[in-house]
Structure formats: structure tokens, C-alpha cells
Scaffold this motif. Structure first.
Motif, PDB file in Angstrom:
ATOM      1  N   TRP A 283       0.840  -1.204   0.000  1.00 19.77           N
ATOM      2  CA  TRP A 283       0.000   0.000   0.000  1.00 19.77           C
ATOM      3  C   TRP A 283       0.873   1.252   0.000  1.00 19.77           C
ATOM      4  CZ3 TRP A 283      -1.053   4.510   2.464  1.00 19.77           C
ATOM      5  CH2 TRP A 283      -2.334   5.066   2.327  1.00 19.77           C
ATOM      6  N   MET A 284       1.924   1.225   0.809  1.00 20.17           N
ATOM      7  CA  MET A 284       2.794   2.401   0.940  1.00 20.17           C
ATOM      8  C   MET A 284       3.420   2.804  -0.388  1.00 20.17           C
ATOM      9  SD  MET A 284       6.356   2.694   3.092  1.00 20.17           S
ATOM     10  CE  MET A 284       7.129   1.448   2.042  1.00 20.17           C
ATOM     11  N   VAL A 285       3.873   1.818  -1.191  1.00 18.55           N
ATOM     12  CA  VAL A 285       4.606   2.166  -2.410  1.00 18.55           C
ATOM     13  C   VAL A 285       3.690   2.417  -3.603  1.00 18.55           C
ATOM     14  CG1 VAL A 285       6.651   0.940  -1.634  1.00 18.55           C
ATOM     15  CG2 VAL A 285       4.991  -0.250  -3.064  1.00 18.55           C
ATOM     16  N   LEU A 286       2.384   2.134  -3.462  1.00 16.59           N
ATOM     17  CA  LEU A 286       1.449   2.356  -4.568  1.00 16.59           C
ATOM     18  C   LEU A 286       0.772   3.722  -4.444  1.00 16.59           C
ATOM     19  CD1 LEU A 286      -0.197  -1.177  -5.006  1.00 16.59           C
ATOM     20  CD2 LEU A 286       1.479  -0.047  -6.497  1.00 16.59           C
ATOM     21  N   GLY A 287       1.572   4.733  -4.190  1.00 19.25           N
ATOM     22  CA  GLY A 287       1.015   6.070  -4.012  1.00 19.25           C
ATOM     23  C   GLY A 287       0.353   6.634  -5.253  1.00 19.25           C
ATOM     24  N   GLU A 288       0.736   6.141  -6.428  1.00 16.39           N
ATOM     25  CA  GLU A 288       0.139   6.618  -7.674  1.00 16.39           C
ATOM     26  C   GLU A 288      -0.932   5.663  -8.199  1.00 16.39           C
ATOM     27  OE1 GLU A 288       1.010   9.643  -8.722  1.00 16.39           O
ATOM     28  OE2 GLU A 288       2.243   9.671  -6.907  1.00 16.39           O
ATOM     29  N   ASP A 289      -1.380   4.727  -7.372  1.00 10.79           N
ATOM     30  CA  ASP A 289      -2.355   3.720  -7.803  1.00 10.79           C
ATOM     31  C   ASP A 289      -3.485   3.615  -6.780  1.00 10.79           C
ATOM     32  OD1 ASP A 289      -3.741   1.632  -8.904  1.00 10.79           O
ATOM     33  OD2 ASP A 289      -2.173   0.127  -8.623  1.00 10.79           O
ATOM     34  N   PRO A 290      -4.418   4.558  -6.779  1.00  9.70           N
ATOM     35  CA  PRO A 290      -5.507   4.515  -5.794  1.00  9.70           C
ATOM     36  C   PRO A 290      -6.376   3.269  -5.913  1.00  9.70           C
ATOM     37  CG  PRO A 290      -5.928   6.190  -7.470  1.00  9.70           C
ATOM     38  CD  PRO A 290      -4.521   5.736  -7.669  1.00  9.70           C
ATOM     39  N   VAL A 291      -6.509   2.719  -7.131  1.00  8.25           N
ATOM     40  CA  VAL A 291      -7.301   1.499  -7.291  1.00  8.25           C
ATOM     41  C   VAL A 291      -6.633   0.336  -6.580  1.00  8.25           C
ATOM     42  CG1 VAL A 291      -8.216  -0.165  -8.966  1.00  8.25           C
ATOM     43  CG2 VAL A 291      -8.284   2.288  -9.473  1.00  8.25           C
ATOM     44  N   GLY A 292      -5.325   0.205  -6.751  1.00 12.19           N
ATOM     45  CA  GLY A 292      -4.595  -0.853  -6.056  1.00 12.19           C
ATOM     46  C   GLY A 292      -4.667  -0.689  -4.554  1.00 12.19           C
ATOM     47  N   ARG A 293      -4.539   0.546  -4.076  1.00 14.51           N
ATOM     48  CA  ARG A 293      -4.635   0.786  -2.640  1.00 14.51           C
ATOM     49  C   ARG A 293      -6.014   0.402  -2.102  1.00 14.51           C
ATOM     50  NH1 ARG A 293      -1.595   6.349  -0.712  1.00 14.51           N
ATOM     51  NH2 ARG A 293       0.500   5.413  -0.629  1.00 14.51           N
ATOM     52  N   ARG A 294      -7.044   0.728  -2.846  1.00 11.72           N
ATOM     53  CA  ARG A 294      -8.393   0.395  -2.386  1.00 11.72           C
ATOM     54  C   ARG A 294      -8.573  -1.125  -2.298  1.00 11.72           C
ATOM     55  NH1 ARG A 294     -10.715   3.815  -5.194  1.00 11.72           N
ATOM     56  NH2 ARG A 294     -11.143   2.589  -7.082  1.00 11.72           N
ATOM     57  N   GLN A 295      -8.029  -1.843  -3.262  1.00  7.95           N
ATOM     58  CA  GLN A 295      -8.137  -3.296  -3.222  1.00  7.95           C
ATOM     59  C   GLN A 295      -7.395  -3.873  -2.024  1.00  7.95           C
ATOM     60  OE1 GLN A 295      -6.667  -5.207  -6.762  1.00  7.95           O
ATOM     61  NE2 GLN A 295      -7.368  -7.242  -6.142  1.00  7.95           N
ATOM     62  N   ILE A 296      -6.220  -3.330  -1.737  1.00  3.78           N
ATOM     63  CA  ILE A 296      -5.456  -3.795  -0.575  1.00  3.78           C
ATOM     64  C   ILE A 296      -6.236  -3.538   0.714  1.00  3.78           C
ATOM     65  CG2 ILE A 296      -3.388  -3.333   0.798  1.00  3.78           C
ATOM     66  CD1 ILE A 296      -1.946  -2.785  -1.889  1.00  3.78           C
TER      67      ILE A 296
END
Length: 382
Positions: A283-296
């Protein structure tokens, strides 16, 4: 981070970040400008499917050449058939060599930093690879070829594939398929239960929280909130067991993607954590991927309140540690021409400027504020 009051999301911000200093499998062809160190020519060796053929030069002159000669000699003591071909990465802490063992390609990691902390980490990594020989994890890992834990030398199979991201913090959202593949591999690993006693607990949560508080990285309220969550997690652990096996450094730069499936490398921090440590790192390194963060976040929340709280504790700790690392790097950038967060030197793409580090640091502070609000919302529901 979660729906309603505990949602964590951030507006995308253009950001260029540093190249990861981690994975030993950065393909030379994928690292533009990476020099092949010259004077001693090495033979060309066909690569395995999915890898680049190996050819290059090794410069064994001067002080750095002497360091390389020492590293190669330490590899030959445990793996005489290793023929070095290229330097993948060299820093103040370790050197990574790619070469051959017979018809196969291999990566040799040699410790240069004699500090007890670094020695413990490579011993831990060697122990992990030895454990995988007896107990195969549910993800692909490189095969152990040889190891010398006393002298900090590890030789492993060079796996085919490309890294999921060349940067620790990708400057743009990675392809959705890559994130799904990486996340799937991490979730399979987290569900694994290796035999008792095979791995330890690398992170002292109470000690880490207290140290960050003493350093002024966590406020008094942060300290109290995290301690309340930890108390609730401990109570749940007494009823159902809350330990989860984690890679411990689940960066995209430590995940290789290949047609045969994802491969996880760099096992220096593997062990038992509170649930969600690997998810928090990703989650921390996907700062430019809000979709990925939401899935996590949805995966973390699906485990129930205790798993959600554990994820939030992990997230606060990994973000705080990252902030501390980059604040140190920004301070160092005032005195150095090309600093690399975490220390050492970098081969390949140019190190990021101090301005790039400051932009990343600002985003990390924003993320930490979002995580802090989610922690407070979770405490309010207990």
C-alpha cells in the motif's frame, strides 16, 4: 483506507522517485546506462528464457577492484564453479554479481558492511533459503546454490522474468495486471503456515512504537492509539491466533514477473508479523495507484476488526520508518551530489535529486496523516 470514516485515498500527484536499491534481479537491459566495468573481459553465456544473455567486463583494478576480488574469492570458497560476468549492483553494504555455474546463471550476494545488523540480515536470508529447501512456500523462490552465513555470502539461482517495478515508489501506476499478480502472490504467501520454529518474529512492535515516539516521529496521541489497538489485537490473538507469515519487504521491486508465475526475492525480513504487514508495505509504495490501494484495504478489512487494526498498526509503522529514511536522505542531499536513500552508492539510472526526494517525503507525510485518521477512527469503534 476504509469505507466511510476510515477511508484513505490521495489525489494522484506526478512524482518521480528513486530506483529501488533492493532486488538483486534487476536485468541489466532494463537499467539504461548501467556500466559494465571494464578491463577483465568475461565470456558470453546464453541466458535462460526470459533473461538477457550475459556478457560484459569486470574492472578489478584500483580500490573498488580489490573489493570485487575479495568478494569473488569469498564466492569461490563456497562455489568454485561460479564464473562472474557482471556487477548488478554495488553499494556500501553489499555487492551483487551475476555469473554462471556450469550452464546455469546465478546471482551472488556478498556482504561488504561488517556491522552486526547487516550480518544478521544476510544470515536471516540464508536461513530462509535453507528453510525453503525443506518446506516449499506457495510462491516461486530462487533455488539455493551455496551459502556462507559466517562471511555473508549467498549464491542463488537467477530466475527469469522482469521486476514488477524498477523503482521503490513507482512514479506512475503500474499495469493493473502486474499489481493483481503481485498481490495474489503476497496473499498466497500470507496464508502459508510453515512449521513451528522455522521462522522467528523479526519485528518488536512495542519496541518500534516506543522508539519512534522517543524520536518524535509519533505523537503522544499516536502512541496511545497504537497501544490501544495493540491491546485489542493481543486480546483477539489469545482467542484465535493473529500471527501471519510475511515476506517482510513486499516491494514491487522484489517481485519478478514471468510466464511461469511471479517470483519473490530478497528474504532478509521474512517471518511472523501481525496480519497485513506485507499489504501495508505494498500500500505504501502504490502512491500513484488509488485502485490498487483500495483493493489492498478491502483485503485487509475482510479479515475482521482485529485484522483491520493490525493492518493499520503495520501501516503506521512502515510509513513512519519510510519518512525517517527519506528525511535522513534529504538532509544528506544538502551535502552530497547524488544521495541514495538508505545509504551507499547506486549504479545504473541517475540517483534522484533532492527535490524528488522532498516531493516523495511530502506524499509520505500526507499518507501518514490519512493512516493516522484511520487509526483514530478504529480506536473510536472499540
Amino acid at each position: 483506507m476504509y469505507a466511510a470514516s476510515s477511508s484513505v485515498s490521495a489525489p494522484p500527484r506526478p512524482l518521480r522517485t528513486r530506483t529501488a536499491g533492493g532486488g538483486p534481479y534487476l536485468e541489466p537491459a532494463a537499467r539504461p546506462g548501467a556500466p559494465l566495468l571494464g578491463t577483465v573481459r568475461t565470456r558470453r553465456v546464453p541466458g535462460r528464457p526470459g533473461t538477457q544473455p550475459l556478457s560484459g567486463r569486470l574492472d578489478l583494478s584500483g580500490p573498488q577492484g580489490a573489493q570485487l576480488r575479495t568478494a569473488i574469492a569469498s564466492v569461490h570458497r563456497i562455489c568454485p564453479e561460479f564464473a562472474p560476468v557482471q556487477v548488478l549492483r554495488r553499494g556500501g553494504r553489499s555487492v551483487l554479481l551475476v555469473g554462471t555455474t556450469g550452464r546455469a546463471t546465478a546471482v551472488a550476494k556478498c556482504l561488504l558492511d561488517p556491522s552486526p545488523a547487516r550480518a544478521d540480515r544476510i544470515r536471516h536470508e540464508i536461513a530462509a533459503y535453507r528453510s525453503f529447501v525443506r518446506h516449499r512456500p506457495p510462491v516461486r523462490v530462487p533455488r539455493l546454490i551455496a551459502a556462507d552465513p559466517d562471511n555473508g555470502v549467498l549464491v542463488i539461482e537467477r530466475m527469469p522474468g522482469r521486476v514488477a517495478a524498477l523503482q521503490r515508489h513507482p512514479g506512475e501506476a503500474p499495469p493493473r495486471a502486474d499489481v493483481r499478480t503481485a498481490l495474489g502472490a503476497i496473499c498466497r504467501l500470507n496464508a502459508w503456515r510453515p512449521p513451528a520454529g522455522t521462522f522467528g518474529t523479526p519485528l518488536d512492535y512495542a519496541g518500534r512504537i516506543n522508539r519512534f515516539h522517543e524520536l518524535g516521529l509519533l505523537t503522544d496521541r499516536d502512541l496511545g492509539d497504537l497501544q490501544k489497538l495493540m491491546h485489542g489485537i493481543a486480546h483477539a490473538a489469545g482467542r484465535q491466533g493473529m500471527g501471519q507469515f510475511c515476506h517482510g519487504d513486499a516491494l514491487l521491486s522484489n517481485i519478478l514477473l514471468s510466464p511461469a508465475g511471479p517470483v519473490l526475492v530478497d528474504w532478509e525480513h521474512a517471518g511472523w508479523y501481525l496480519p497485513g504487514y506485507d499489504l501495508a508495505t505494498l500500500w505504501m509504495v502504490l502512491g500513484e495507484d488509488p485502485v490498487g490501494r483500495r483493493q489492498i484495504s478491502q483485503i485487509a478489512q475482510s479479515g475482521g476488526p482485529a485484522a483491520r487494526d493490525a493492518f493499520l498498526v503495520n501501516l503506521m509503522l512502515v510509513l513512519t520508518r519510510e519518512i525517517r529514511t527519506y528525511e535522513t536522505a534529504v538532509q544528506r542531499s544538502l551535502h552530497e551530489t547524488a544521495p541514495v536513500a538508505g545509504g551507499g552508492t547506486q549504479t545504473g539510472p541517475a540517483a534522484p535529486s533532492g527535490e524528488e526526494q522532498r516531493l516523495l517525503l511530502r506524499r509520505l507525510h500526507d499518507d501518514c496523516q490519512m493512516a493516522r485518521r484511520a487509526v483514530r477512527a478504529a480506536v473510536g469503534t472499540r
